[in-house]
Design an enzyme around this catalytic site. Sequence first.
Site, mmCIF file in Angstrom:
data_model
loop_
_atom_site.group_PDB
_atom_site.id
_atom_site.type_symbol
_atom_site.label_atom_id
_atom_site.label_comp_id
_atom_site.label_asym_id
_atom_site.label_seq_id
_atom_site.Cartn_x
_atom_site.Cartn_y
_atom_site.Cartn_z
ATOM 1 N N GLY A 1 0.815 -1.210 0.000
ATOM 2 C CA GLY A 1 0.000 0.000 0.000
ATOM 3 C C GLY A 1 0.842 1.251 0.000
ATOM 4 N N ASN A 2 0.235 2.354 0.400
ATOM 5 C CA ASN A 2 0.941 3.635 0.442
ATOM 6 C C ASN A 2 0.395 4.462 1.599
ATOM 7 O OD1 ASN A 2 -1.400 5.286 -0.644
ATOM 8 N ND2 ASN A 2 -1.060 3.897 -2.383
#
Length: 397
Positions: free
Chosen positions: A203-204
């Site tokens: 993810g981020n």
Amino acid sequence: MVLGVGGGIAAYKVCELLRRLTESGHRVRVVPTAEALRFVGEPTWAALSGQPVATGVWDGVHEVPHVRIGQEADLVFVAPATANIMARAAAGLADDLLTNTLLTARCPVVFAPAMHTEMWEHPATQANVATLRSRGAVVLDPAVGRLTGADTGRGRLPEPSELFEAARLVLRRGAAAPDLAGRRVVVSAGGTREAVDPVRFLGNHSSGKQGYALARTAAARGADVTLVAANVSLPDPAGVRVVRAGSAVELAEAMEAERVGADVIVMSAAVADFRPVASAASKIKKSPGATPAPIELAENPDILAGLVASRDAEGLAQTVVGFAAETDDVIANGRAKLARKGCDLLVVNQVGGGRAFGTEDNQAVILGSDGSAVDVPTGPKEDLADRVWDLVLPRLG
């Protein structure tokens, strides 16, 4: 400002809205209908506002309240706006103090509807909503959730915190007209997650705050807003329809479905470029001293480029806005991405080192396909959002 209160069970939630408004420094005059006082009494409104509560046209006649209250307001905010109130307002009736106030007000007017789903969806209510919007009022779409009794559906009054944000954003624009009225806007927000196993993901750091600011400001400017939210832990903005997504593929599917009929598409979500080719069915265990197995990656769809390609293939007059988060060579990388994606505007900001992700402020350069570049200095994310809409408007047909 004037806080008009309609006769619905949701009136109890407006007490919290009133508290937020007064604590933030606004002078609020509450104008409840007679039916509203059956749910929340006059002493409560007076105590929370610190102002006398106007309940009828015959109270304090020497002050001509049915004219003065509307004339002196900077904003009239009606919550809950019942089907009855909106019908009377659309017809121009003046049979109580609130409807008189609505007729005399020359400031922005916001209606926050709350009613059962069947009432909201009835053609008569929808016609009244369309009439009020055509006259410049901002009518927020109700939320989806628990209604009176065991019923659930669209018609719930948005949460007081989000109603407060809606009021604040409309007040922030002053007497400016809702210039996005009649426009359908689709905004993506948050960050995608690509499952490695049932526990872990790629993810981020995106919080979704910039996308939510874009959705809120568009709603305050009168737009019909759909927000496609990817893994965001934020309350739904008032007056905004929210669609949930998780992975990049899910986000692409949601955006493809929602783009139909949209005037503007804003891709502010942070999309993972890659996903695991296969996601493990069970949690991947580590073995002491063993080298972890490599994770084979596949490329995710380019959602922004795909939206532009669909628009161009169908010959649509949509304005498409993209976002680019860069760590270095911000302008050069931004211009290259703008040319590669083919969108109309690209909002480029530098990230990392405590900038952009998860913060309340943002700064950016907005690049245009016409070669323009607009610098937006550091400020609240809603400032950047409003600047984006300012640049979108001239590009709309």
